[in-house]
Scaffold this motif. Structure first.
Motif: not given
Length: 195
Positions: A14-29, A72-77
């Protein structure tokens, strides 16, 4: 725990869309029926949340992949608590948070109902997206409202089948909503001013 749709970013990601982690991929079982919130829906939701996300305390109640809370964390939470009953998903969430350096994220491997019977700390933003087959929106919403889990003016995101009509607390007023295929997604505001 979200169930039933293919992931646009490819199998197991799953791809993070925006913020500090933009473009990061989450490994999903690779679990049958896992249904992450689609990119397009997350993008719309976080556009709605842009004025309020900075510094927010978030609860991702049926976390699944954790895409909503990590976005949410990526965008400043400031903080996100992920509640996930499946030990494999909880372990993957912890791994993703560690790999991405997200110290503001914590994972509780427990059923949402059991978590909500615990000692409450109020949140600014709650993601309420249970497995569709479980139909747990009303029970979870009632427990959130009655248990002291929501700050005045808190925002609550609810994702459900388009034909579902979960009974939500009267203190929750509709703020924004949309549809994507067979899914209705809506943002509610708890009585009181948005911070």
């Amino acid at each position: 725990m979200k169930r039933a749709r293919a992931v646009a970013a490819g199998p197991g990601r799953v791809r993070i869309i925006a913020g500090r982690l933009r473009g990061s991929k989450l490994a999903v079982p690779d679990l049958p029926g896992l249904r992450p919130t689609p990119d397009r829906v997350r993008e719309t939701l976080f556009n709605w949340l842009a004025p309020t996300i900075e510094g927010a305390r978030c609860l991702d109640l049926f976390a699944g992949t954790g895409a909503l809370g990590i976005e949410a964390l990526s965008r400043g939470a400031a903080q996100a608590t992920f509640v996930e009953r499946d030990p494999r998903l909880a372990a993957a969430l912890r791994d993703n948070l560690a790999r991405l350096g997200q110290a503001g994220g914590s994972v509780e491997c427990v059923d949402a109902a059991a978590f909500l019977r615990g000692s409450a700390t109020p949140f600014d933003l709650v993601f309420l997206d249970p497995p569709f087959a479980d139909a747990r929106w009303t029970d979870a919403a009632t427990a959130l409202e009655a248990g002291g889990w929501l700050k005045p003016g808190a925002l609550i995101y609810v994702e459900a089948p388009a034909d579902a009509a979960p009974a939500l607390p009267p203190a929750w007023t509709p703020h924004r909503e949309g549809r994507a295929g067979g899914v209705r997604y809506a943002l509610y505001r708890r009585g009181g001013a948005i911070r």
